[in-house]
Every structure is written in C-alpha cells, then in structure tokens.
Design a protein around this motif. Sequence first.
Motif, PDB file in Angstrom:
ATOM      1  N   SER A 178       0.785  -1.336  -0.046  1.00 56.06           N
ATOM      2  CA  SER A 178      -0.034  -0.058  -0.112  1.00 56.06           C
ATOM      3  C   SER A 178       0.783   1.235  -0.188  1.00 56.06           C
ATOM      4  O   SER A 178       2.116   1.207   0.507  1.00 56.06           O
ATOM      5  CB  SER A 178      -0.937   0.159   1.204  1.00 56.06           C
ATOM      6  OG  SER A 178       0.075   0.289   2.509  1.00 56.06           O
ATOM      7  N   PRO A 179       0.247   2.447  -0.549  1.00 56.23           N
ATOM      8  CA  PRO A 179       1.206   3.423  -0.383  1.00 56.23           C
ATOM      9  C   PRO A 179       1.411   3.784   0.992  1.00 56.23           C
ATOM     10  O   PRO A 179       2.461   4.471   1.442  1.00 56.23           O
ATOM     11  CB  PRO A 179       0.193   4.595  -1.201  1.00 56.23           C
ATOM     12  CG  PRO A 179      -0.765   3.609  -2.108  1.00 56.23           C
ATOM     13  CD  PRO A 179      -0.760   2.472  -1.423  1.00 56.23           C
ATOM     14  N   GLY A 180       0.773   3.751   1.951  1.00 53.26           N
ATOM     15  CA  GLY A 180       0.600   4.006   3.251  1.00 53.26           C
ATOM     16  C   GLY A 180       1.995   3.351   3.732  1.00 53.26           C
ATOM     17  O   GLY A 180       2.819   3.730   4.804  1.00 53.26           O
ATOM     18  N   TYR A 181       2.184   2.032   3.535  1.00 56.27           N
ATOM     19  CA  TYR A 181       3.072   1.045   4.028  1.00 56.27           C
ATOM     20  C   TYR A 181       4.710   1.787   3.300  1.00 56.27           C
ATOM     21  O   TYR A 181       5.603   1.753   4.206  1.00 56.27           O
ATOM     22  CB  TYR A 181       3.104  -0.402   3.640  1.00 56.27           C
ATOM     23  CG  TYR A 181       4.316  -1.008   4.010  1.00 56.27           C
ATOM     24  CD1 TYR A 181       4.614  -1.700   5.220  1.00 56.27           C
ATOM     25  CD2 TYR A 181       5.352  -1.443   3.031  1.00 56.27           C
ATOM     26  CE1 TYR A 181       5.651  -2.191   5.565  1.00 56.27           C
ATOM     27  CE2 TYR A 181       6.438  -1.888   3.214  1.00 56.27           C
ATOM     28  CZ  TYR A 181       6.665  -2.530   4.689  1.00 56.27           C
ATOM     29  OH  TYR A 181       7.830  -3.003   4.913  1.00 56.27           O
ATOM     30  N   GLU A 195       5.062   4.643   2.234  1.00 53.25           N
ATOM     31  CA  GLU A 195       5.389   6.058   2.790  1.00 53.25           C
ATOM     32  C   GLU A 195       6.343   5.926   4.371  1.00 53.25           C
ATOM     33  O   GLU A 195       7.149   6.369   4.459  1.00 53.25           O
ATOM     34  CB  GLU A 195       4.402   6.947   2.818  1.00 53.25           C
ATOM     35  CG  GLU A 195       4.796   8.090   3.380  1.00 53.25           C
ATOM     36  CD  GLU A 195       3.388   9.039   3.551  1.00 53.25           C
ATOM     37  OE1 GLU A 195       3.385  10.060   3.998  1.00 53.25           O
ATOM     38  OE2 GLU A 195       2.313   8.629   3.308  1.00 53.25           O
ATOM     39  N   ALA A 196       5.652   4.734   5.040  1.00 52.92           N
ATOM     40  CA  ALA A 196       6.371   4.736   6.105  1.00 52.92           C
ATOM     41  C   ALA A 196       7.595   3.815   6.376  1.00 52.92           C
ATOM     42  O   ALA A 196       8.603   4.075   7.193  1.00 52.92           O
ATOM     43  CB  ALA A 196       5.373   4.003   7.254  1.00 52.92           C
ATOM     44  N   SER A 197       7.665   2.877   5.308  1.00 52.56           N
ATOM     45  CA  SER A 197       8.824   1.933   5.496  1.00 52.56           C
ATOM     46  C   SER A 197       9.733   2.015   4.499  1.00 52.56           C
ATOM     47  O   SER A 197      10.882   1.332   4.526  1.00 52.56           O
ATOM     48  CB  SER A 197       8.289   0.656   5.613  1.00 52.56           C
ATOM     49  OG  SER A 197       7.355   0.328   6.892  1.00 52.56           O
ATOM     50  N   ARG A 225      -5.173   1.652  -4.022  1.00 47.60           N
ATOM     51  CA  ARG A 225      -5.145   1.052  -2.702  1.00 47.60           C
ATOM     52  C   ARG A 225      -3.722   0.093  -2.485  1.00 47.60           C
ATOM     53  O   ARG A 225      -3.201   0.098  -1.169  1.00 47.60           O
ATOM     54  CB  ARG A 225      -6.047   0.252  -2.282  1.00 47.60           C
ATOM     55  CG  ARG A 225      -7.683   0.899  -1.867  1.00 47.60           C
ATOM     56  CD  ARG A 225      -8.633  -0.092  -1.387  1.00 47.60           C
ATOM     57  NE  ARG A 225      -9.044  -0.922  -2.311  1.00 47.60           N
ATOM     58  CZ  ARG A 225      -9.978  -0.942  -3.238  1.00 47.60           C
ATOM     59  NH1 ARG A 225     -10.717   0.252  -3.226  1.00 47.60           N
ATOM     60  NH2 ARG A 225     -10.055  -1.737  -3.931  1.00 47.60           N
ATOM     61  N   ASP A 250      -4.377  -2.834   4.173  1.00 44.45           N
ATOM     62  CA  ASP A 250      -4.357  -2.042   5.505  1.00 44.45           C
ATOM     63  C   ASP A 250      -3.115  -1.691   6.026  1.00 44.45           C
ATOM     64  O   ASP A 250      -2.755  -1.720   7.342  1.00 44.45           O
ATOM     65  CB  ASP A 250      -5.069  -2.779   6.557  1.00 44.45           C
ATOM     66  CG  ASP A 250      -5.612  -2.191   7.726  1.00 44.45           C
ATOM     67  OD1 ASP A 250      -5.904  -1.085   7.475  1.00 44.45           O
ATOM     68  OD2 ASP A 250      -5.727  -2.688   8.794  1.00 44.45           O
ATOM     69  N   HIS A 251      -1.850  -1.642   5.219  1.00 39.92           N
ATOM     70  CA  HIS A 251      -0.454  -1.093   5.309  1.00 39.92           C
ATOM     71  C   HIS A 251       0.314  -1.979   6.218  1.00 39.92           C
ATOM     72  O   HIS A 251       1.128  -1.417   6.633  1.00 39.92           O
ATOM     73  CB  HIS A 251      -0.634   0.287   5.935  1.00 39.92           C
ATOM     74  CG  HIS A 251      -1.913   1.287   5.508  1.00 39.92           C
ATOM     75  ND1 HIS A 251      -2.064   1.535   4.165  1.00 39.92           N
ATOM     76  CD2 HIS A 251      -3.054   1.852   6.111  1.00 39.92           C
ATOM     77  CE1 HIS A 251      -2.987   2.217   3.972  1.00 39.92           C
ATOM     78  NE2 HIS A 251      -3.665   2.283   5.239  1.00 39.92           N
ATOM     79  N   GLN A 252      -0.164  -3.238   6.132  1.00 40.17           N
ATOM     80  CA  GLN A 252       0.737  -3.982   7.170  1.00 40.17           C
ATOM     81  C   GLN A 252       1.725  -4.817   6.631  1.00 40.17           C
ATOM     82  O   GLN A 252       2.878  -5.586   7.250  1.00 40.17           O
ATOM     83  CB  GLN A 252      -0.060  -5.208   7.684  1.00 40.17           C
ATOM     84  CG  GLN A 252      -1.184  -4.690   8.408  1.00 40.17           C
ATOM     85  CD  GLN A 252      -0.852  -3.928   9.671  1.00 40.17           C
ATOM     86  OE1 GLN A 252       0.058  -4.334  10.473  1.00 40.17           O
ATOM     87  NE2 GLN A 252      -1.427  -2.617   9.829  1.00 40.17           N
TER      88      GLN A 252
END
Length: 291
Positions: free
Chosen positions: A168-171, A173-175, A249, A229-231
């Motif tokens: 995911s884009p969220g993952y 961006e964080a990692s 997503r 879900d960014h896991q």
Amino acid sequence: MNHLNDMALFVEVARARSFRKAAEALGMPNSTLSRRIGELEKAIGLRLLHRTTRKIELTEAGQLYYERSKRIVDEARLAHEQLGAMVEQPSGVLRVSLPVDFATLYLTPIIADFARHYPGITFEFDLTPRRVDLVAEPFDVAIRIGRLEDSSLIARLIGRHSRHLYASPGYLEASGEPATPAELAEHECICMPRTPTWTLHQGMNKVDAGVRGRFTLNSVGMIRALAVDHQGIALLAEKIVAEDVASGRLRRILPEWQGSSVSIHAVTETRLIPAKTQRFIEFLTSRLMEA
C-alpha cells in the motif's frame, strides 16, 4: 447389436413400402439393404415381407414386428435427440469444490456469466479449504490451485496466474520501497506458512529472496486485506488485486521482477464427464487462459 441396427433398417423399409426409397433415405445401396433384411428374417426364422416386382407388403409376422420395432426405434431416436439437446444446452445439478479465496475474489463473476449462458444448470459449491474426495463424494469437478498431489484422478490445466509484489502507499511511505529483491528481508512481508523465501524472476534471472514478517497465514483474501491495511508487502496474483491497484489502494513494487506463476487445474474422477461439467471446464479455461 446387429439385429438392433437391422430392426431400424426394417422399420424404414416398412414405412416406405419400397427397398429403393428406403435405401435412398438411408444413404445405402439397395442390394445391401435387401441383404440385411434377409439376414434379419433368417435370424428371426419368419418372413417379414412379401416381395413382388411392383410392391412390398408386410406379412402377419412383419406387421407385428413393425409395430413393436417402430416404438423401439422411435424411442431410440428420441433419446439421441434429447442427448443432443443436453450437449447443446446442458442441465442438471453441477457440484463443484472451489478454493475459498480464489472463488470469492476472482471466480464469482465468471461463474455468474456461465450461469447466464446455461440457465438449465443449477449449482452446489463447496468452499471449505479441505481437499474433497472425488471418488467417495458426489462432486463433478474440483478446482485446485498450485502443485497437485500424485493420484489416479484426471487433471486438466485450465489457467495460470502470474504473481507480483504489492504494497500500500501508506506502508511504502512509512517503511520505504525496496530497490532489489535482497532488500525484502528488511521489510514486513506477509507470508504463507512454510515459505521462508519468495522465488522471483526477471527474464532468465532467478533469485530466492528471503522474507520475514509478523503475519504468516494461509488465506489469500486476508493477505490481500492486510496489505491494503498497510501491514506489509504481499506476493499476489495480478487478477486478485486488480481493483486495489486500479483504485490506488495497492501499488506494484519491484515491477521488473515477478513471482513464479500458479497453475489452476480442473480435477475429475474420470475422463468421461457429463456435458454440464465439460461446458463448465471449457468456460473456465476460456476465461482463465486469456487472463
């Protein structure tokens, strides 16, 4: 069996009251037809026809034999016509064992389309994760993913699914985003049980990338949901995540690399399968092979 065939020939002669007309309708020589009727009379031990140069008349025995034989021949012809209709438009209950995630995430619209094409078929699906016993249980076909166990069952390859890496884009961006397969070891990877490496291909190159993560599970649907879900990073079939990629997503990462393709088989107890099963397998093959 020859007597049954000759019975059908006799019915045609009796209907036409002429060897010549019957032979033309049957597409066979007049002499052959006359010989076959003679052999039938010899086998029965009674004369069935009075033959003259002008016409043919049924004897008393011939009339009785014609009345009985006509019903048998007409029933056989009707049975063939009905079987032909079943092949053209199959009917009945189709019992299928399906992999849970593959069926719910991908096969459902294909099956719905098949149902629209064949309204005479009703369906019973078993979506439990167990491998059903096609010999002991009343299933017409089982759809199976991946490597097959050796058995006496008949397996037909109906498709292959290419697999790629997604996150995911969220993952990301964080990692951060891995630049090489080796960097996957530094990330959260959502893995199947007993899969410490992912085999990835780039043209003729192949690497076994070590993977680890907090989540290990045997459900493709849940792996997909956790990735959304960014896991972590997931290795999934392209068609399974098509909507997630289109909506943003999920994103494909390491796009020049792909996982080993997954084979999809239709497994039956025997090669002799009813028309409803044959049409189902053909329909899935046409959709899955083009995917």
